[in-house]
Scaffold this active site. Structure first.
Site, PDB file in Angstrom:
ATOM      1  N   GLU A 292      47.820   2.129  29.525  1.00 49.95           N
ATOM      2  CA  GLU A 292      48.604   1.051  30.123  1.00 49.95           C
ATOM      3  C   GLU A 292      48.661   1.363  31.614  1.00 49.95           C
ATOM      4  OE1 GLU A 292      52.122  -0.091  27.901  1.00 49.95           O
ATOM      5  OE2 GLU A 292      51.403   0.972  26.148  1.00 49.95           O
TER       6      GLU A 292
ATOM      7  N   LYS B 240      46.078  -3.207  34.306  1.00 47.75           N
ATOM      8  CA  LYS B 240      45.245  -2.232  33.597  1.00 47.75           C
ATOM      9  C   LYS B 240      43.791  -2.304  34.015  1.00 47.75           C
ATOM     10  CE  LYS B 240      48.144  -3.391  29.652  1.00 47.75           C
ATOM     11  NZ  LYS B 240      48.152  -3.977  28.313  1.00 47.75           N
TER      12      LYS B 240
ATOM     13  N   ARG C 248      36.337   3.584  20.663  1.00 51.32           N
ATOM     14  CA  ARG C 248      36.445   2.331  19.911  1.00 51.32           C
ATOM     15  C   ARG C 248      35.851   1.120  20.609  1.00 51.32           C
ATOM     16  NH1 ARG C 248      42.381   3.270  17.095  1.00 51.32           N
ATOM     17  NH2 ARG C 248      41.960   5.439  16.660  1.00 51.32           N
TER      18      ARG C 248
ATOM     19  N   ARG D  98      52.277  -8.269  17.847  1.00 46.97           N
ATOM     20  CA  ARG D  98      52.195  -6.811  17.971  1.00 46.97           C
ATOM     21  C   ARG D  98      53.259  -6.136  17.131  1.00 46.97           C
ATOM     22  NH1 ARG D  98      47.635  -6.297  18.653  1.00 46.97           N
ATOM     23  NH2 ARG D  98      46.712  -7.630  20.225  1.00 46.97           N
TER      24      ARG D  98
END
Length: 260
Positions: free
Chosen positions: A3, A59, A122, A250
């Site tokens: 973040e 970000k 990922r 979320r």
DNA sequence: ATTGTGGCCTGCCCGC
DNA sequence: TGCGGGCAGGCCACAA
């Protein structure tokens, strides 16, 4: 995960890469290149160029080059930046503990022998040329109380969703948002526009404090709420069992007793 | 325009 | 011991 605090650390590390001639570029994962960018274009464009400035909006890490192209780096939830073998962050939450060069999705080799690389297991991050910076809202570290009020006013969206909307406020992810709202005593599911003036000022104060405190501690995963959650499911402030819900799509932890 | 939903990606953890 | 399902979330495309 990366973040605002993590990416700010990456930006500071990227300063080491400035002014050095790029001798070679490796883009082994075409999927990692975004906005139509192709591996051969990345290689031919950047070879021979130099990075001249490092910037960050939310970000998004931006590296300006001496040929006018801006390289935009996103890190998803498991992406790390390494320069000359130095990692800005040794281990990333959710990313696994091992180091593996097969996870290097983008490598810039300098003529002096060093390199800059994005290592992302990922593959949720990415590289783009000339990203549209106007699509990002004001940086969460720079937002003023009046700007925060303006972006909340009139919205029926859950407070948490609004704070994580990168086009309005750039830099907050899931962990930072939960921590900030927990500290501010505000329910993540509250309609954004329902906050009173004092509540908006309280939110701004806790947003700033959370960003600076967690940065100093070492990252967005060092919040009191996050740490408590991993041990048990009770609020560190008042001991009440924490709520676990989905808000704004979320996973969301909050305290039913002191967050309203 | 605004808000909500699903899918991408893959390492890791848990239960069988 | 091995296996498989579920989980994690930043971002984007798309639906309502």
């Amino acid at each position: 995960m990366p973040e605002l605090p993590e990416v700010e650390t990456y930006r500071a590390l990227a300063t080491r890469a400035l002014g050095r001639t790029i001798a070679a570029v490796e883009a082994p994962d075409a999927w990692f290149l975004k906005a139509g960018l192709r591996p051969d274009v990345v290689v031919s464009t950047l070879t021979g160029a130099r990075f001249v400035a490092d910037r960050r909006i939310g970000k998004l890490l931006l590296l300006d080059t001496d040929i006018g192209v801006v390289v935009g780096l996103r890190f998803g939830m498991t992406g790390r930046l390494l320069v000359d073998g130095i990692a800005a962050i040794a281990r990333l939450e959710y990313a696994g503990a091992r180091d593996n060069t097969t996870w290097d999705r983008f490598v810039v080799r300098f003529a002096d022998g060093g390199d800059l690389r994005v290592r992302d297991p990922r593959r949720l991050g990415g590289v783009a040329f000339d990203p549209d910076e106007s699509r990002l809202g004001v940086d969460a570290l720079a937002v003023t109380p009046s700007q925060l009020s303006a972006l909340l006013r009139g919205s029926t969206a859950p407070l948490k969703a609004r704070l994580m909307d990168q086009t309005r406020l750039a830099g907050l992810g899931n962990l930072l948002t939960d921590e900030t709202l927990w500290r501010a005593g505000l329910d993540p599911a509250r309609p954004s526009g329902s906050l009173s003036g004092p509540e908006r000022r309280r939110l701004h104060r806790h947003l700033r404090r959370t960003l600076t405190e967690l940065s100093a501690r070492g990252g967005s995963h060092t919040g009191d709420l996050h740490i408590a959650r991993s041990r048990g499911a009770c609020c560190p402030a008042d001991g009440a069992p924490l709520d676990r819900r989905t808000v704004g799509g979320r996973t969301t932890y909050s305290c039913p007793v002191h967050q309203h």
